[in-house]
Design a protein around this motif. Structure first.
Motif, PDB file in Angstrom:
ATOM      1  N   GLU A   1      -2.288  -7.220   5.097  1.00  0.00           N
ATOM      2  CA  GLU A   1      -1.094  -6.270   5.123  1.00  0.00           C
ATOM      3  C   GLU A   1      -0.629  -5.884   6.461  1.00  0.00           C
TER       4      GLU A   1
ATOM      5  N   THR B   1       2.065  -0.644  -1.300  1.00  0.00           N
ATOM      6  CA  THR B   1       0.707  -0.671  -1.680  1.00  0.00           C
ATOM      7  C   THR B   1       0.452   0.075  -2.886  1.00  0.00           C
TER       8      THR B   1
ATOM      9  N   ILE C   1       7.087  -3.591   2.415  1.00  0.00           N
ATOM     10  CA  ILE C   1       5.619  -3.442   1.977  1.00  0.00           C
ATOM     11  C   ILE C   1       5.460  -2.290   1.225  1.00  0.00           C
TER      12      ILE C   1
ATOM     13  N   GLN D   1       2.955  -6.012   8.582  1.00  0.00           N
ATOM     14  CA  GLN D   1       3.521  -4.868   9.039  1.00  0.00           C
ATOM     15  C   GLN D   1       4.086  -4.998  10.495  1.00  0.00           C
TER      16      GLN D   1
ATOM     17  N   LYS E   1      -6.340  -5.754   3.435  1.00  0.00           N
ATOM     18  CA  LYS E   1      -5.677  -4.550   4.432  1.00  0.00           C
ATOM     19  C   LYS E   1      -5.287  -5.373   5.892  1.00  0.00           C
TER      20      LYS E   1
ATOM     21  N   TYR F   1      -7.209  -2.266  -4.542  1.00  0.00           N
ATOM     22  CA  TYR F   1      -6.065  -2.198  -3.679  1.00  0.00           C
ATOM     23  C   TYR F   1      -5.281  -3.414  -3.653  1.00  0.00           C
ATOM     24  N   GLU F   2      -3.688  -3.357  -3.610  1.00  0.00           N
ATOM     25  CA  GLU F   2      -2.981  -4.485  -3.720  1.00  0.00           C
ATOM     26  C   GLU F   2      -1.784  -4.181  -2.890  1.00  0.00           C
ATOM     27  N   VAL F   3      -1.375  -5.178  -2.516  1.00  0.00           N
ATOM     28  CA  VAL F   3      -0.084  -5.044  -1.374  1.00  0.00           C
ATOM     29  C   VAL F   3       1.014  -6.052  -1.987  1.00  0.00           C
TER      30      VAL F   3
END
Length: 139
Positions: free
Chosen positions: A74, A87, A85, A78, A71, A95-97
């Motif tokens: 990420e 997610t 982006i 941003q 995160k 959790y993946e971006v």
């Protein structure tokens, strides 16, 4: 995808450079090892072009907050406008971006893939292979 005159070698080098840029955002004290695969594979973008796919795996210290690290990376992107982006939760509900270029096929997906591990998968910009170069095998 827009036509590009990039060579596969240049596309691969750029994608690997971006994998290293993402990995460099992980705090040094949390990293046990970084392994960037030296080769990848080609996939079609369209009838005449390909994209190079590769990956880097970062092993972290035991008990690292992998989701928190993902995160934080990420959040870094941003603040820029070079990527769109998305997610999601991956197949293992982690959790993946995904960073996607708004102007090319260039994409990077990163997230937890195993305990204390972050994997960065990359896809380069599209390029045209020289005539006679078979797109199978390792590149």
């Amino acid at each position: 995808m827009p036509e590009t005159h990039t060579s596969w070698q240049s596309a691969k080098a750029d994608a690997q450079r971006m994998e290293r840029e993402i990995a460099a955002l992980i705090p040094e004290e949390a990293i046990v090892s970084v392994e960037q695969k030296p080769t990848g594979a080609l996939f079609p973008c369209n009838n005449t072009q390909h994209t190079w796919y590769g990956s880097t795996t970062i092993r972290l210290t035991d008990g690292s907050d992998v989701e928190g690290i993902v995160k934080t990376i990420e959040e870094h992107y941003q603040e820029e406008d070079r990527f769109d982006i998305r997610t999601r939760l991956n197949f293992a509900r982690e959790y993946e971006v995904q960073l996607m270029s708004p102007t090319s096929a260039e994409t990077y997906i990163f997230g937890k893939t195993a305990a204390d591990t972050v994997r960065i998968d990359s896809g380069s910009v599209c390029f045209t292979l020289p005539e006679g170069v078979y797109p199978g095998g390792k590149f």
